[in-house]
Design a protein around this motif. Structure first.
Motif, PDB file in Angstrom:
ATOM      1  N   GLU A  92      12.481  -3.325  -0.215  1.00  0.00           N
ATOM      2  CA  GLU A  92      11.707  -2.572   0.756  1.00  0.00           C
ATOM      3  C   GLU A  92      10.853  -1.562   0.008  1.00  0.00           C
ATOM      4  O   GLU A  92      11.260  -1.034  -1.031  1.00  0.00           O
TER       5      GLU A  92
ATOM      6  N   THR B 169       7.201   1.229   1.028  1.00  0.00           N
ATOM      7  CA  THR B 169       6.193   1.575   2.023  1.00  0.00           C
ATOM      8  C   THR B 169       4.851   1.691   1.330  1.00  0.00           C
ATOM      9  O   THR B 169       4.754   2.105   0.169  1.00  0.00           O
TER      10      THR B 169
ATOM     11  N   ASP C 247      -0.771  -2.964  -1.848  1.00  0.00           N
ATOM     12  CA  ASP C 247      -0.698  -4.112  -0.944  1.00  0.00           C
ATOM     13  C   ASP C 247      -0.809  -5.411  -1.749  1.00  0.00           C
ATOM     14  O   ASP C 247      -0.017  -6.334  -1.568  1.00  0.00           O
TER      15      ASP C 247
ATOM     16  N   THR D  29       2.235  -8.133  -2.084  1.00  0.00           N
ATOM     17  CA  THR D  29       1.895  -9.430  -1.501  1.00  0.00           C
ATOM     18  C   THR D  29       1.962 -10.521  -2.567  1.00  0.00           C
ATOM     19  O   THR D  29       2.520 -11.603  -2.342  1.00  0.00           O
TER      20      THR D  29
ATOM     21  N   LEU E 140       7.473 -11.989   3.472  1.00  0.00           N
ATOM     22  CA  LEU E 140       7.022 -10.603   3.481  1.00  0.00           C
ATOM     23  C   LEU E 140       6.759 -10.214   4.927  1.00  0.00           C
ATOM     24  O   LEU E 140       5.938 -10.837   5.607  1.00  0.00           O
TER      25      LEU E 140
ATOM     26  N   ARG F 276       5.844  -6.899   7.534  1.00  0.00           N
ATOM     27  CA  ARG F 276       5.273  -5.549   7.549  1.00  0.00           C
ATOM     28  C   ARG F 276       5.438  -4.953   8.942  1.00  0.00           C
ATOM     29  O   ARG F 276       5.214  -5.629   9.933  1.00  0.00           O
TER      30      ARG F 276
ATOM     31  N   TYR G 221       7.172  -2.616   3.934  1.00  0.00           N
ATOM     32  CA  TYR G 221       7.092  -3.989   3.454  1.00  0.00           C
ATOM     33  C   TYR G 221       8.525  -4.401   3.144  1.00  0.00           C
ATOM     34  O   TYR G 221       9.192  -3.754   2.342  1.00  0.00           O
TER      35      TYR G 221
END
Length: 165
Positions: free
Chosen positions: A103, A105, A114, A118, A128, A130, A153
């Motif tokens: 996890e 953020t 990101d 990803t 994944l 969100r 995430y």
């Protein structure tokens, strides 16, 4: 370049890397010293040939989900960016900790993070998900009264239940 657990004396360098990233929420210098002491087993630094830290990833295992690695911060010194070092650190940390899930953020405006998470999920063939974890209005310390939301995430599971080896 070597990867290893941070030492307390790395706290100042990690703090500077975080500050100079201009993307991370900067914690107090004291917190980075504590992080290097208390969470060294779930964190890594990348060292240049001279031994100085040039990148780091900090994490911890969630107390209520000890099989989940929370990646707190990851940053690379400007002079070492563009070489995939953040991905190498993330791969090495998850290989070391062997969590069931990760996890972290990411704020909507943090495109590099990101892309990093990803790509990590895709590279490892992981799901994944969100969702907004903390709405921006919850942050009392933003200068203009607004803070971007922190999007959770969740990556995994690494070892699906019932999977045979």
């Amino acid at each position: 370049m070597t990867l290893e657990s941070p030492r307390v004396e790395d706290g100042a360098a990690i703090w500077r890397i975080a500050r100079d990233s201009q993307a991370l929420d900067l914690n107090s210098s004291y917190s980075y010293l504590l992080w290097c002491r208390d969470f060294a087993a779930t964190s890594l630094v990348a060292r240049a040939a001279d031994g100085d830290p040039v990148a780091f990833v900090t994490g911890y295992l969630r107390p209520d989900r000890p099989d989940t690695l929370v990646v707190w911060q990851i940053a690379v010194d400007e002079t070492h960016r563009g070489r995939g070092l953040a991905g190498v650190l993330l791969d090495a940390l998850t290989a070391r900790v062997s969590p069931e899930a990760i996890e972290t953020t990411v704020t909507p405006d943090n495109t590099p993070s990101d892309r990093l998470f990803t790509a990590y999920a895709a590279r490892h063939g992981l799901c994944l998900e969100r969702e907004v974890l903390f709405d921006g209005r919850l942050f009392p310390d933003s200068a203009d009264g607004t803070h971007q939301p922190e999007v959770l995430y969740r990556i995994g599971p690494f070892h699906p239940t019932g999977a045979s080896l």
